[in-house]
Design a protein around this motif. Structure first.
Motif, PDB file in Angstrom:
ATOM      1  N   THR A 275       0.840  -1.192   0.000  1.00  0.00           N
ATOM      2  CA  THR A 275       0.000   0.000   0.000  1.00  0.00           C
ATOM      3  C   THR A 275       0.878   1.246   0.000  1.00  0.00           C
ATOM      4  OG1 THR A 275      -1.724  -1.149   1.243  1.00  0.00           O
ATOM      5  CG2 THR A 275      -1.815   1.260   1.205  1.00  0.00           C
ATOM      6  N   GLY A 276       0.692   2.099  -0.996  1.00  0.00           N
ATOM      7  CA  GLY A 276       1.449   3.345  -1.048  1.00  0.00           C
ATOM      8  C   GLY A 276       2.812   3.236  -1.683  1.00  0.00           C
ATOM      9  N   GLY A 277       3.128   2.091  -2.335  1.00  0.00           N
ATOM     10  CA  GLY A 277       4.429   1.988  -2.992  1.00  0.00           C
ATOM     11  C   GLY A 277       4.935   0.566  -3.082  1.00  0.00           C
ATOM     12  N   GLU A 278       6.256   0.403  -3.089  1.00  0.00           N
ATOM     13  CA  GLU A 278       6.893  -0.901  -3.182  1.00  0.00           C
ATOM     14  C   GLU A 278       7.926  -1.064  -2.074  1.00  0.00           C
ATOM     15  OE1 GLU A 278       7.023  -2.245  -7.788  1.00  0.00           O
ATOM     16  OE2 GLU A 278       8.342  -0.564  -7.281  1.00  0.00           O
ATOM     17  N   ALA A 279       8.289  -2.315  -1.806  1.00  0.00           N
ATOM     18  CA  ALA A 279       9.275  -2.590  -0.758  1.00  0.00           C
ATOM     19  C   ALA A 279      10.282  -3.620  -1.239  1.00  0.00           C
ATOM     20  CB  ALA A 279       8.579  -3.085   0.506  1.00  0.00           C
ATOM     21  N   LEU A 280      11.509  -3.459  -0.767  1.00  0.00           N
ATOM     22  CA  LEU A 280      12.576  -4.429  -0.982  1.00  0.00           C
ATOM     23  C   LEU A 280      12.930  -5.010   0.387  1.00  0.00           C
ATOM     24  CD1 LEU A 280      14.849  -2.265  -3.316  1.00  0.00           C
ATOM     25  CD2 LEU A 280      13.363  -4.162  -4.024  1.00  0.00           C
ATOM     26  N   ILE A 281      13.042  -6.334   0.474  1.00  0.00           N
ATOM     27  CA  ILE A 281      13.276  -6.967   1.767  1.00  0.00           C
ATOM     28  C   ILE A 281      14.469  -7.922   1.673  1.00  0.00           C
ATOM     29  CG2 ILE A 281      12.296  -8.405   3.595  1.00  0.00           C
ATOM     30  CD1 ILE A 281       9.515  -7.522   2.624  1.00  0.00           C
ATOM     31  N   TRP A 282      15.441  -7.712   2.563  1.00  0.00           N
ATOM     32  CA  TRP A 282      16.597  -8.599   2.663  1.00  0.00           C
ATOM     33  C   TRP A 282      16.558  -9.283   4.028  1.00  0.00           C
ATOM     34  CZ3 TRP A 282      16.835  -3.792   0.489  1.00  0.00           C
ATOM     35  CH2 TRP A 282      17.397  -3.679  -0.799  1.00  0.00           C
ATOM     36  N   ARG A 283      16.709 -10.591   4.046  1.00  0.00           N
ATOM     37  CA  ARG A 283      16.828 -11.338   5.299  1.00  0.00           C
ATOM     38  C   ARG A 283      18.306 -11.615   5.538  1.00  0.00           C
ATOM     39  NH1 ARG A 283      12.179 -12.225   2.900  1.00  0.00           N
ATOM     40  NH2 ARG A 283      10.281 -12.196   4.168  1.00  0.00           N
ATOM     41  N   ILE A 284      18.815 -11.101   6.640  1.00  0.00           N
ATOM     42  CA  ILE A 284      20.255 -11.078   6.901  1.00  0.00           C
ATOM     43  C   ILE A 284      20.635 -12.130   7.933  1.00  0.00           C
ATOM     44  CG2 ILE A 284      22.192  -9.611   7.522  1.00  0.00           C
ATOM     45  CD1 ILE A 284      20.608  -8.651   5.066  1.00  0.00           C
ATOM     46  N   ASN A 285      21.708 -12.869   7.648  1.00  0.00           N
ATOM     47  CA  ASN A 285      22.253 -13.835   8.604  1.00  0.00           C
ATOM     48  C   ASN A 285      23.733 -14.016   8.288  1.00  0.00           C
ATOM     49  OD1 ASN A 285      22.560 -15.968   6.575  1.00  0.00           O
ATOM     50  ND2 ASN A 285      20.320 -16.129   6.636  1.00  0.00           N
ATOM     51  N   PRO A 286      24.458 -14.851   9.050  1.00  0.00           N
ATOM     52  CA  PRO A 286      25.902 -15.011   8.803  1.00  0.00           C
ATOM     53  C   PRO A 286      26.255 -15.562   7.427  1.00  0.00           C
ATOM     54  CG  PRO A 286      25.348 -15.775  11.002  1.00  0.00           C
ATOM     55  CD  PRO A 286      24.044 -15.526  10.300  1.00  0.00           C
ATOM     56  N   ARG A 287      25.269 -16.087   6.705  1.00  0.00           N
ATOM     57  CA  ARG A 287      25.538 -16.610   5.365  1.00  0.00           C
ATOM     58  C   ARG A 287      25.293 -15.574   4.275  1.00  0.00           C
ATOM     59  NH1 ARG A 287      22.704 -20.133   8.194  1.00  0.00           N
ATOM     60  NH2 ARG A 287      20.755 -19.574   7.163  1.00  0.00           N
ATOM     61  N   THR A 288      24.877 -14.377   4.660  1.00  0.00           N
ATOM     62  CA  THR A 288      24.629 -13.322   3.682  1.00  0.00           C
ATOM     63  C   THR A 288      25.954 -12.852   3.112  1.00  0.00           C
ATOM     64  OG1 THR A 288      22.641 -12.601   4.871  1.00  0.00           O
ATOM     65  CG2 THR A 288      23.600 -11.054   3.297  1.00  0.00           C
ATOM     66  N   ALA A 289      26.186 -13.140   1.845  1.00  0.00           N
ATOM     67  CA  ALA A 289      27.472 -12.818   1.225  1.00  0.00           C
ATOM     68  C   ALA A 289      27.478 -11.465   0.543  1.00  0.00           C
ATOM     69  CB  ALA A 289      27.843 -13.903   0.212  1.00  0.00           C
ATOM     70  N   GLN A 290      26.340 -11.020   0.041  1.00  0.00           N
ATOM     71  CA  GLN A 290      26.268  -9.748  -0.675  1.00  0.00           C
ATOM     72  C   GLN A 290      25.592  -8.689   0.174  1.00  0.00           C
ATOM     73  OE1 GLN A 290      24.288 -10.629  -4.448  1.00  0.00           O
ATOM     74  NE2 GLN A 290      26.261 -10.620  -5.471  1.00  0.00           N
ATOM     75  N   ALA A 291      26.211  -7.533   0.264  1.00  0.00           N
ATOM     76  CA  ALA A 291      25.607  -6.418   0.985  1.00  0.00           C
ATOM     77  C   ALA A 291      24.394  -5.916   0.208  1.00  0.00           C
ATOM     78  CB  ALA A 291      26.618  -5.291   1.152  1.00  0.00           C
ATOM     79  N   PRO A 292      23.277  -5.637   0.894  1.00  0.00           N
ATOM     80  CA  PRO A 292      22.100  -5.107   0.206  1.00  0.00           C
ATOM     81  C   PRO A 292      22.417  -3.803  -0.530  1.00  0.00           C
ATOM     82  CG  PRO A 292      21.511  -5.834   2.416  1.00  0.00           C
ATOM     83  CD  PRO A 292      23.016  -5.877   2.333  1.00  0.00           C
ATOM     84  N   THR A 293      21.900  -3.683  -1.755  1.00  0.00           N
ATOM     85  CA  THR A 293      22.075  -2.463  -2.535  1.00  0.00           C
ATOM     86  C   THR A 293      20.803  -2.178  -3.313  1.00  0.00           C
ATOM     87  OG1 THR A 293      22.938  -3.606  -4.503  1.00  0.00           O
ATOM     88  CG2 THR A 293      24.539  -2.922  -2.849  1.00  0.00           C
ATOM     89  N   ALA A 294      20.557  -0.917  -3.571  1.00  0.00           N
ATOM     90  CA  ALA A 294      19.395  -0.520  -4.377  1.00  0.00           C
ATOM     91  C   ALA A 294      19.625   0.864  -4.955  1.00  0.00           C
ATOM     92  CB  ALA A 294      18.118  -0.520  -3.520  1.00  0.00           C
ATOM     93  N   LEU A 295      18.939   1.127  -6.044  1.00  0.00           N
ATOM     94  CA  LEU A 295      18.987   2.441  -6.691  1.00  0.00           C
ATOM     95  C   LEU A 295      17.541   2.858  -6.932  1.00  0.00           C
ATOM     96  CD1 LEU A 295      20.702   4.715  -7.954  1.00  0.00           C
ATOM     97  CD2 LEU A 295      20.536   3.470 -10.143  1.00  0.00           C
ATOM     98  N   ILE A 296      17.181   3.987  -6.359  1.00  0.00           N
ATOM     99  CA  ILE A 296      15.796   4.479  -6.430  1.00  0.00           C
ATOM    100  C   ILE A 296      15.800   5.895  -6.985  1.00  0.00           C
ATOM    101  CG2 ILE A 296      13.753   5.057  -5.052  1.00  0.00           C
ATOM    102  CD1 ILE A 296      14.554   2.869  -3.111  1.00  0.00           C
ATOM    103  N   ALA A 297      14.781   6.222  -7.781  1.00  0.00           N
ATOM    104  CA  ALA A 297      14.701   7.553  -8.388  1.00  0.00           C
ATOM    105  C   ALA A 297      13.259   8.042  -8.365  1.00  0.00           C
ATOM    106  CB  ALA A 297      15.213   7.525  -9.815  1.00  0.00           C
ATOM    107  N   ALA A 298      13.103   9.352  -8.388  1.00  0.00           N
ATOM    108  CA  ALA A 298      11.779   9.951  -8.486  1.00  0.00           C
ATOM    109  C   ALA A 298      11.226   9.697  -9.880  1.00  0.00           C
ATOM    110  CB  ALA A 298      11.850  11.441  -8.193  1.00  0.00           C
TER     111      ALA A 298
END
Length: 300
Positions: A275-298
């Protein structure tokens, strides 16, 4: 596990911990929930609820050779590396070498304490009231609504701040601390674009055996994993846990309000309509190899 492996892992943990701390990489998340909401072309809200581990205030950082009670004779078979009892002569030689380096170890410990204090805004980590000082320091800063020391360098944190997108943003930012250990970064680009990186929400492991070098992306999470599997396996414990160091376990959510576009991201599932837009969700644990990244624009 062999005694030789134990010695190497313990030494590696202490030395690597000192190196990370003295380079400014001395904070890591524990259990947490964090959210960054891009509420408009020029506004945002960020929150972090959960644990933050400060290496400098933990028992691990205080493990140093200056402690005379830390001497333990270590002998092992030259071929199999299996541990064995030391002979009286071997123990005497090891103790003599240990005592000969006592003055040097004490001096080195003092130097490291001074360097650590410089990194922690003047707080002396060897002071029994160091944790209380850090609590007061954080409570003075805007956004830090709850700061509770749970013990051994682990703090329970509630942080929330809202602002305009007229400048870059980094969390955590602590007065007097070097800005070298970010969990989350927000960079403004031309064309109403926002680049989001979360280097503190990732760890990298080279193998499943636990013996490979582990490096966190700007955090201590990797070191917490290094050696933990080996030490706990010997004790028959959960290899994911290391006494005193919280396991990184959490969720990072980025929300883009209506009128904002998600141009790129590295989530497994991609944007989720809400509702009202979009969401990106990362579940983080010791096996997470890639740092979360995103690019958002108006939206144009």
């Amino acid at each position: 596990m062999t005694m030789f492996s134990t010695i190497r892992l313990r030494a590696a943990a202490v030395l690597t911990g000192a190196a990370l701390a003295l380079s400014g990489c001395f904070m890591t998340p524990g259990k947490f929930t964090s959210e960054l909401a891009i509420t408009g072309p020029d506004s945002f809200t960020f929150s972090y609820e959960g644990e933050i581990f400060f290496l400098g205030l933990s028992k691990l950082a205080q493990m140093d050779a200056a402690n005379p009670e830390a001497f333990t004779p270590n002998c092992y078979d030259d071929e199999t590396f299996e541990s064995r009892d030391c002979t009286a002569e071997e123990e005497a030689i090891q103790r003599e070498e240990w005592e000969a380096g006592a003055a040097e170890r004490v001096e080195q410990a003092k130097k490291q304490a001074q360097q650590m204090a410089a990194l922690m805004g003047g707080i002396d980590p060897s002071d029994p009231k160091a944790a209380e000082e850090l609590v007061r320091l954080l409570q003075r800063q805007k956004g830090w609504d709850r700061v509770v020391h749970k013990g051994d360098g682990v703090f329970d944190i509630s942080y929330r701040v809202s602002g305009t997108m007229g400048h870059d943003f980094t969390f955590p930012m602590i007065e007097g601390f070097p800005q070298t250990n970010p969990f989350v970064q927000v960079f403004l680009r031309k064309g109403s674009q926002v680049r989001i990186n979360a280097p503190g929400f990732a760890a990298q492991s080279t193998d499943s055996g636990g013996l490979g070098t582990v490096l966190g992306a700007g955090s201590f999470a990797g070191l917490a994993a290094m050696g933990a599997a080996e030490q706990s396996r010997e004790a028959g414990q959960n290899p994911a846990a290391m006494p005193g160091v919280p396991v990184m376990d959490g969720t990072f959510t980025v929300r883009a309000a209506a009128g904002m576009r998600i141009l790129a991201n590295n989530t497994d599932e991609g944007p989720v309509a809400q509702t009202g837009g979009e969401a990106l969700i990362w579940r983080i644990n010791p096996r997470t190899a890639q740092a979360p990244t995103a690019l958002i624009a108006a939206a144009p």
